[in-house]
Design an enzyme around this catalytic site. Sequence first.
Site, PDB file in Angstrom:
ATOM      1  N   CYS A 185      42.360  34.884  33.030  1.00 20.95           N
ATOM      2  CA  CYS A 185      42.570  35.903  32.124  1.00 20.95           C
ATOM      3  C   CYS A 185      42.656  37.236  32.571  1.00 20.95           C
ATOM      4  CB  CYS A 185      41.676  35.770  30.808  1.00 20.95           C
ATOM      5  SG  CYS A 185      39.988  35.730  31.373  1.00 20.95           S
ATOM      6  N   THR A 186      42.265  38.313  31.878  1.00 18.10           N
ATOM      7  CA  THR A 186      42.455  39.671  32.679  1.00 18.10           C
ATOM      8  C   THR A 186      41.117  39.814  33.580  1.00 18.10           C
ATOM      9  OG1 THR A 186      43.542  40.604  30.666  1.00 18.10           O
ATOM     10  CG2 THR A 186      42.585  42.313  32.029  1.00 18.10           C
TER      11      THR A 186
END
Length: 310
Positions: A185-186
Amino acid sequence: MKGKNYKIVSLYSFFPFQENLILDLKNKLIEIENENDLSGLFIFANEGINGTICAEKNVIDIVINLINTYTDNKNLNIKVNFSKNKVFKKLKIKIKKEIVTMGIPEINPSENNGTYIDSADWNKLIKNKNTIVIDTRNHYEVSIGTFQNSINPNTKNFSEFPKWVDDHLDTHLENKDSTNIAMFCTGGIRCEKATTLLKKKGYKNVYHLQGGILQYLDDIPKEKNLFEGECYVFDKRVALDQELEKGSYSICHACGMPVSIQDQERKEYRKGIQCHFCIDQFSEDDRKRFEERQKQIDRLKVENHKIHKE
């Protein structure tokens, strides 16, 4: 304030966070904000802390040192970036049931999660033919950049991810017990919680990218980088490029979708009013309201420019 070099820090930690301590930390952060140029967003819950803040280095150091006293100086995952401009308007502090909403209270990453894979070993893992790679972010984030050959669950928000797992994950696995499941994810928080969900459901070889895309882009040189496109971020920058500089995307302030330079050249695009993603989503009354809002924004920009020139 113009010309300052702002430090941007994304951070999270899963740990038991008691209600009285949450309120105590919130009040101390408000005190720091009152005396300094601190902006960003914090989310506090009984499961831990999640946030991104923007300030000068000395203020960031004060905040990090304060937070470390609540986490017992351990397990605070931090990503650092810099900007010439503020990327948030003000500081917001929210107290919620979860620091990243999955909607399953019994999922506790501080007790059981997957195996961290650092940036240096990530490429080898995702190139392995016995590995599937899952992007745990929202569909609009995935649309502007992701890792090569990764699976897009096409979720609108993270709380939809558990249903996708139940409905679709096994169709991507040759063998539930032996296939590697690599998630990212980020900044690491969503994929960490996703690994806890999968471990609870009995999946064994579950991995997540430590520090997320942001850490990977910081660590891995461009010629070895397997991330394609730009990385969506939840602040004024909208997206970051491979060098972690502000990317080429803007936000459609009608629907919130990221729009590229090419998107802004389409006939459907009207700044602040609509884009090709949302042209059929809103009424004429909505568009009139958006148009008036955009006019107010433009007027404020002109007034602020005059003030700075004076």
